[in-house]
Design a protein around this motif. Structure first.
Motif, short mmCIF file in Angstrom:
data_model
loop_
_atom_site.label_atom_id
_atom_site.label_comp_id
_atom_site.label_asym_id
_atom_site.label_seq_id
_atom_site.Cartn_x
_atom_site.Cartn_y
_atom_site.Cartn_z
N ALA A 20 0.84 -1.20 0.00
CA ALA A 20 0.00 0.00 0.00
C ALA A 20 0.87 1.25 0.00
O ALA A 20 0.54 2.25 -0.65
N THR A 23 1.85 2.36 -3.40
CA THR A 23 0.76 2.60 -4.35
C THR A 23 0.36 4.07 -4.35
O THR A 23 -0.08 4.60 -3.34
N THR A 43 -5.98 -7.46 1.53
CA THR A 43 -6.63 -6.15 1.45
C THR A 43 -6.76 -5.50 2.82
O THR A 43 -6.67 -4.28 2.94
N PHE A 46 -3.57 -3.93 3.31
CA PHE A 46 -3.46 -2.81 2.37
C PHE A 46 -4.17 -1.58 2.93
O PHE A 46 -3.61 -0.48 2.93
N LEU A 50 -2.75 2.25 4.22
CA LEU A 50 -3.26 3.54 3.74
C LEU A 50 -3.80 4.39 4.89
O LEU A 50 -4.32 5.48 4.66
N LEU A 75 -10.52 3.69 -0.34
CA LEU A 75 -10.14 2.45 -0.98
C LEU A 75 -11.42 1.80 -1.48
O LEU A 75 -12.35 1.58 -0.71
N ARG A 102 -7.86 4.72 -4.30
CA ARG A 102 -7.15 3.53 -4.76
C ARG A 102 -8.16 2.41 -4.94
O ARG A 102 -9.21 2.42 -4.33
#
Length: 144
Positions: A20, A23, A43, A46, A50, A75, A102
């Protein structure tokens, strides 16, 4: 293509958290893996990476799409298992996604209404008592 053996769920979440941070806003991850391979677990990590709450993350198989707040955007967590790999086109993502958002897509095909050209790929496969993760970032050559 980087690869890593993930011994457990904690390692899978840690990889998601680390990726993350690589990204950029508008970035998309296309996830590949069988049922139970760890896509939703990844996820969770992830979202933590973030700045969001990983406890909010649930499999989007039946809802198709979940949105989670995180630092500087949202997200979008999409699951195309039921819609088919090109199902993202029918969801109006191009009108919903902001430049700072994202996107993580489970069961993705090659193309879709991704917000930017920054599209990374992750494959999770069962291996021994854990799973194998292989990923490609947009600036890396694809595996052959």
């Amino acid at each position: 293509m980087p690869e890593l053996f993930l011994a457990d769920e904690e390692a899978t979440e840690a990889l998601g958290e680390a990726l993350a941070r690589l990204t950029p806003p508008g970035g998309t991850w296309l996830l590949k893996g069988e049922l139970g391979a760890g896509k939703t677990t990844w996820t969770r990590g992830f979202l933590r990476g973030l700045g969001g709450d990983p406890e909010e993350v649930a499999s989007p198989t039946y809802a198709v799409l979940h949105r989670y707040g995180c630092a500087g955007g949202r997200l979008f967590h999409l699951d195309l298992f039921r819609t088919g790999p090109e199902g993202a086109w029918s969801l109006g993502l191009e009108e919903s996604l902001g430049a700072e958002d994202r996107l993580v897509v489970e069961w993705a095909g090659g193309g879709g209404p991704w917000p930017t050209d920054w599209v990374a790929r992750l494959e999770l496969r069962a291996r021994e008592a854990g799973r194998q993760a292989d990923w490609t970032l947009p600036d890396e050559p694809a595996a052959r």
